[in-house]
Design a protein around this motif. Structure first.
Motif, PDB file in Angstrom:
ATOM      1  N   PRO A 183       0.835  -1.207   0.000  1.00  0.00           N
ATOM      2  CA  PRO A 183       0.000   0.000   0.000  1.00  0.00           C
ATOM      3  C   PRO A 183       0.866   1.252   0.000  1.00  0.00           C
ATOM      4  O   PRO A 183       1.992   1.243   0.514  1.00  0.00           O
ATOM      5  CB  PRO A 183      -0.807  -0.122   1.303  1.00  0.00           C
ATOM      6  N   ARG A 184       0.355   2.308  -0.604  1.00  0.00           N
ATOM      7  CA  ARG A 184       1.101   3.559  -0.690  1.00  0.00           C
ATOM      8  C   ARG A 184       0.455   4.601   0.202  1.00  0.00           C
ATOM      9  O   ARG A 184      -0.743   4.854   0.114  1.00  0.00           O
ATOM     10  CB  ARG A 184       1.138   4.064  -2.132  1.00  0.00           C
ATOM     11  N   ALA A 185       1.256   5.191   1.075  1.00  0.00           N
ATOM     12  CA  ALA A 185       0.758   6.264   1.932  1.00  0.00           C
ATOM     13  C   ALA A 185       0.676   7.557   1.123  1.00  0.00           C
ATOM     14  O   ALA A 185       1.481   7.791   0.217  1.00  0.00           O
ATOM     15  CB  ALA A 185       1.684   6.458   3.132  1.00  0.00           C
ATOM     16  N   HIS A 186      -0.300   8.393   1.455  1.00  0.00           N
ATOM     17  CA  HIS A 186      -0.548   9.626   0.711  1.00  0.00           C
ATOM     18  C   HIS A 186      -0.274  10.829   1.602  1.00  0.00           C
ATOM     19  O   HIS A 186      -0.978  11.058   2.594  1.00  0.00           O
ATOM     20  CB  HIS A 186      -1.996   9.669   0.213  1.00  0.00           C
ATOM     21  N   LYS A 187       0.746  11.593   1.232  1.00  0.00           N
ATOM     22  CA  LYS A 187       1.011  12.843   1.933  1.00  0.00           C
ATOM     23  C   LYS A 187       0.025  13.908   1.462  1.00  0.00           C
ATOM     24  O   LYS A 187      -0.679  13.728   0.466  1.00  0.00           O
ATOM     25  CB  LYS A 187       2.442  13.297   1.675  1.00  0.00           C
ATOM     26  N   ALA A 188      -0.006  15.025   2.180  1.00  0.00           N
ATOM     27  CA  ALA A 188      -0.910  16.109   1.816  1.00  0.00           C
ATOM     28  C   ALA A 188      -0.528  16.670   0.453  1.00  0.00           C
ATOM     29  O   ALA A 188       0.641  16.961   0.196  1.00  0.00           O
ATOM     30  CB  ALA A 188      -0.860  17.211   2.866  1.00  0.00           C
ATOM     31  N   ALA A 189      -1.515  16.806  -0.431  1.00  0.00           N
ATOM     32  CA  ALA A 189      -1.284  17.492  -1.697  1.00  0.00           C
ATOM     33  C   ALA A 189      -1.214  18.995  -1.431  1.00  0.00           C
ATOM     34  O   ALA A 189      -1.807  19.490  -0.466  1.00  0.00           O
ATOM     35  CB  ALA A 189      -2.418  17.185  -2.671  1.00  0.00           C
ATOM     36  N   PRO A 190      -0.488  19.737  -2.247  1.00  0.00           N
ATOM     37  CA  PRO A 190      -0.451  21.192  -2.049  1.00  0.00           C
ATOM     38  C   PRO A 190      -1.859  21.783  -2.124  1.00  0.00           C
ATOM     39  O   PRO A 190      -2.668  21.363  -2.954  1.00  0.00           O
ATOM     40  CB  PRO A 190       0.422  21.684  -3.212  1.00  0.00           C
ATOM     41  N   VAL A 191      -2.144  22.735  -1.251  1.00  0.00           N
ATOM     42  CA  VAL A 191      -3.428  23.432  -1.298  1.00  0.00           C
ATOM     43  C   VAL A 191      -3.346  24.487  -2.399  1.00  0.00           C
ATOM     44  O   VAL A 191      -2.441  25.314  -2.399  1.00  0.00           O
ATOM     45  CB  VAL A 191      -3.739  24.108   0.053  1.00  0.00           C
ATOM     46  N   ARG A 192      -4.285  24.445  -3.332  1.00  0.00           N
ATOM     47  CA  ARG A 192      -4.288  25.384  -4.438  1.00  0.00           C
ATOM     48  C   ARG A 192      -5.367  26.439  -4.225  1.00  0.00           C
ATOM     49  O   ARG A 192      -6.556  26.139  -4.268  1.00  0.00           O
ATOM     50  CB  ARG A 192      -4.523  24.660  -5.766  1.00  0.00           C
ATOM     51  N   SER A 231      -7.830   9.190   1.705  1.00  0.00           N
ATOM     52  CA  SER A 231      -7.013   8.451   0.750  1.00  0.00           C
ATOM     53  C   SER A 231      -6.094   7.446   1.432  1.00  0.00           C
ATOM     54  O   SER A 231      -5.628   6.490   0.804  1.00  0.00           O
ATOM     55  CB  SER A 231      -6.183   9.420  -0.099  1.00  0.00           C
ATOM     56  N   ASN A 232      -5.820   7.635   2.719  1.00  0.00           N
ATOM     57  CA  ASN A 232      -4.962   6.704   3.448  1.00  0.00           C
ATOM     58  C   ASN A 232      -5.728   5.563   4.103  1.00  0.00           C
ATOM     59  O   ASN A 232      -5.110   4.670   4.690  1.00  0.00           O
ATOM     60  CB  ASN A 232      -4.144   7.461   4.497  1.00  0.00           C
ATOM     61  N   LEU A 233      -7.052   5.583   4.004  1.00  0.00           N
ATOM     62  CA  LEU A 233      -7.849   4.533   4.632  1.00  0.00           C
ATOM     63  C   LEU A 233      -7.494   3.136   4.124  1.00  0.00           C
ATOM     64  O   LEU A 233      -7.320   2.221   4.939  1.00  0.00           O
ATOM     65  CB  LEU A 233      -9.342   4.822   4.437  1.00  0.00           C
ATOM     66  N   PRO A 234      -7.371   2.904   2.795  1.00  0.00           N
ATOM     67  CA  PRO A 234      -7.028   1.543   2.351  1.00  0.00           C
ATOM     68  C   PRO A 234      -5.725   1.036   2.966  1.00  0.00           C
ATOM     69  O   PRO A 234      -5.632  -0.129   3.366  1.00  0.00           O
ATOM     70  CB  PRO A 234      -6.909   1.692   0.829  1.00  0.00           C
ATOM     71  N   GLY A 235      -4.713   1.898   3.058  1.00  0.00           N
ATOM     72  CA  GLY A 235      -3.452   1.479   3.656  1.00  0.00           C
ATOM     73  C   GLY A 235      -3.575   1.186   5.136  1.00  0.00           C
ATOM     74  O   GLY A 235      -2.967   0.240   5.654  1.00  0.00           O
ATOM     75  N   VAL A 236      -4.352   1.985   5.843  1.00  0.00           N
ATOM     76  CA  VAL A 236      -4.544   1.760   7.282  1.00  0.00           C
ATOM     77  C   VAL A 236      -5.242   0.427   7.513  1.00  0.00           C
ATOM     78  O   VAL A 236      -4.889  -0.326   8.432  1.00  0.00           O
ATOM     79  CB  VAL A 236      -5.341   2.918   7.912  1.00  0.00           C
TER      80      VAL A 236
END
Length: 502
Positions: free
Chosen positions: A208-217, A241-246
């Motif tokens: 699984p891939r962890a997802h860091k915060a995307a830049p706020v636009r 987005s991190n739920l599947p990995g958790v």
């Protein structure tokens, strides 16, 4: 651009949900059945996906339809995507045929490139039976509904599909969440934050891939309210987005899920004078924070804190801590699959996307939330900066509780700067955030030591070897805490009195 809310449905509950009065009783016409086979294409290097695109060719009743989607924006559980499609004479993809429609120009050029056309290959396939119809809402608007049942296959890996999509052409997205909550009261649902394309690409990866915060636009012409919604959606997207990995007990996914939640709670706190969340939203966020914390604390002890202890082979302690962490991860997975978690996500999403803080006809013209974000954000930044200065000025570096409060204030000041960085001078934001990050890291390490002391105390009733090692580790961490606390002055001085809000 359509707004879509996707919900996972237990496979054995699909038919019961389809007959639910909220759906069947408001149906406009008979449902339409489709058997869909979608083949997703990309280069071996996944060039399209890395550029934020997905390309599929759909077989539907003897027709081939080519579709390009942009990755959905950072809106949490809502899916808002650009979509372009055309018919094909056969199953062979021709991305250049869509290039004229696609924006921005850089993506269009990518689809026209000869390299893409020559390197495209099928990566995964979804096979779905879809039942689609429209329903009428009480205010006269219509929603699209679709049940999908099937599977996604990537090589020898496979994942089932059983989901409901609620689609709104225009109007208040809060209606999607209200309907979802009504359905959730009868049938346990889960928010489906990932698109089918994202799920297919995830199947290609072994871990699984962890997802860091995307830049706020943020755009310069945004109101403060629009900025608040955009930032909140960004935080919610990171959390979801991190739920599947958790659920797969991935340590880094849990860390990033907690970061998303902390960012969201910091945002709500920052706006508390302007935007009051309902009790259900505030209580839900507080509850989730408590649920995520225990497993992460044991992960940090086992994965990093014990390695900092000189003169000790921490193998026995690490095993004991990992056993504790594993138990908390199992309990957390049950919690996140339970109905209450879905209810919290739907309540938060409905409040945020539906601007649930508005009263009556909307915002008054002179309301702070209606003002340009570039100007109206400054008092919020100033409050965060002043709070941090106050914590630093009164800090006894030997007081663990006071250090923790200073760390939280530094974290909130950093989040505030990162939230609004598009509206601030880049030359000032980067060094300011860098200083805050360094202070946060130092205080975070000391907080890890304080948490470790509490957890190690829980292990003193284990076998004699673990108890001896735990006692030694607590002594070492106490001495390290005293030494590091005495060297905080430089890091504290580097941020005290600094201002982005000026």
């Amino acid at each position: 651009m359509e707004t879509e809310l996707k919900l996972k449905v237990p496979a054995d509950e699909l038919e019961r949900l389809r007959r639910h009065p909220m759906l069947a009783g408001r149906a406009l016409g008979e449902p339409v059945e489709h058997h869909l086979v979608d083949t997703y294409y990309d280069t071996p290097e996944r060039t399209l996906w890395k550029a934020g695109l997905s390309l599929r060719v759909r077989a539907d009743g003897g027709r081939w339809i080519q579709t390009v989607n942009t990755a959905h924006d950072a809106s949490g559980s809502l899916h808002r995507r650009g979509e372009w499609e055309c018919e094909l004479p056969d199953a062979q993809p021709r991305p250049d045929l869509l290039a004229r429609q696609v924006k921005p120009a850089a993506l269009a050029e990518l689809l026209r490139s000869a390299a893409i056309a020559s390197d495209l290959a099928p990566l995964f396939q979804s096979t779905t039976h879809r039942t689609a119809w429209r329903i009428a809402l009480a205010d006269g608007q219509e929603l699209g509904c679709a049940f999908d049942a099937g599977s996604i296959a990537a090589g020898d890996r496979q994942a089932s599909i059983a989901e409901l999509a609620l689609v709104l052409k225009n109007g208040d997205p809060a209606q999607l969440f209200r309907l979802a909550l009504e359905l959730h009261h009868e049938v346990p649902l889960q928010v489906a934050a990932e698109t089918k394309a994202a799920r297919g690409y995830a199947l290609l990866d072994a871990a699984p891939r962890a997802h860091k915060a995307a830049p706020v636009r943020l755009r310069s012409k945004m109101t403060l309210e629009q900025a608040f919604v955009a930032i909140g959606a960004n935080c919610l997207a990171q959390l979801e987005s991190n739920l599947p990995g958790v659920l797969k007990r991935d340590v880094e996914s849990l860390h990033q899920m907690r970061v998303g939640l902390r960012r969201l709670r910091a945002l709500v706190g920052m706006f508390e004078a302007l935007v009051q969340p309902p009790a259900a939203v505030r209580d839900g966020l507080d509850w989730l924070s408590g649920e995520l914390g225990a497993a992460r604390d044991w992960d940090v002890l086992a994965g990093s804190t014990l390695e900092r202890i000189a003169g000790l082979d921490p193998a026995s302690l690490r095993q004991a801590a990992e056993t504790k962490a594993e138990a908390h991860h199992r309990q957390l997975a049950q919690t996140l699959r339970a109905p209450h978690f879905t209810q919290v996500l739907l309540q938060v999403g409905g409040w945020l996307h539906g601007c649930g803080w508005r009263a009556g006809d909307g915002l008054a013209k002179d309301a702070p939330l209606a003002a340009p974000a570039g100007r109206a954000m400054r008092p919020l930044l100033r409050n965060a900066e002043k709070r941090l200065d106050k914590r630093i000025a009164g800090l006894d570096t030997g007081d663990a509780h006071a250090r923790h409060r200073t760390r939280i204030a530094a974290k909130k000041a950093r989040y505030a700067a990162e939230f609004f960085q598009d509206l601030l001078p880049a030359r000032r934001v980067k060094p300011y955030v860098g200083r805050l990050a360094k202070l946060q890291d130092r205080l975070g390490m000391l907080n890890d030591y304080a948490v470790a002391d509490r957890l190690l105390d829980e292990l003193k009733g284990s076998n004699a070897q673990v108890a001896r090692q735990a006692a030694y580790a607590r002594g070492f961490l106490a001495a390290s805490t005293a030494a590091h606390s005495a060297r905080l002055d430089k890091a504290l001085a580097s941020v005290a009195g600094r201002r982005l809000s000026a």
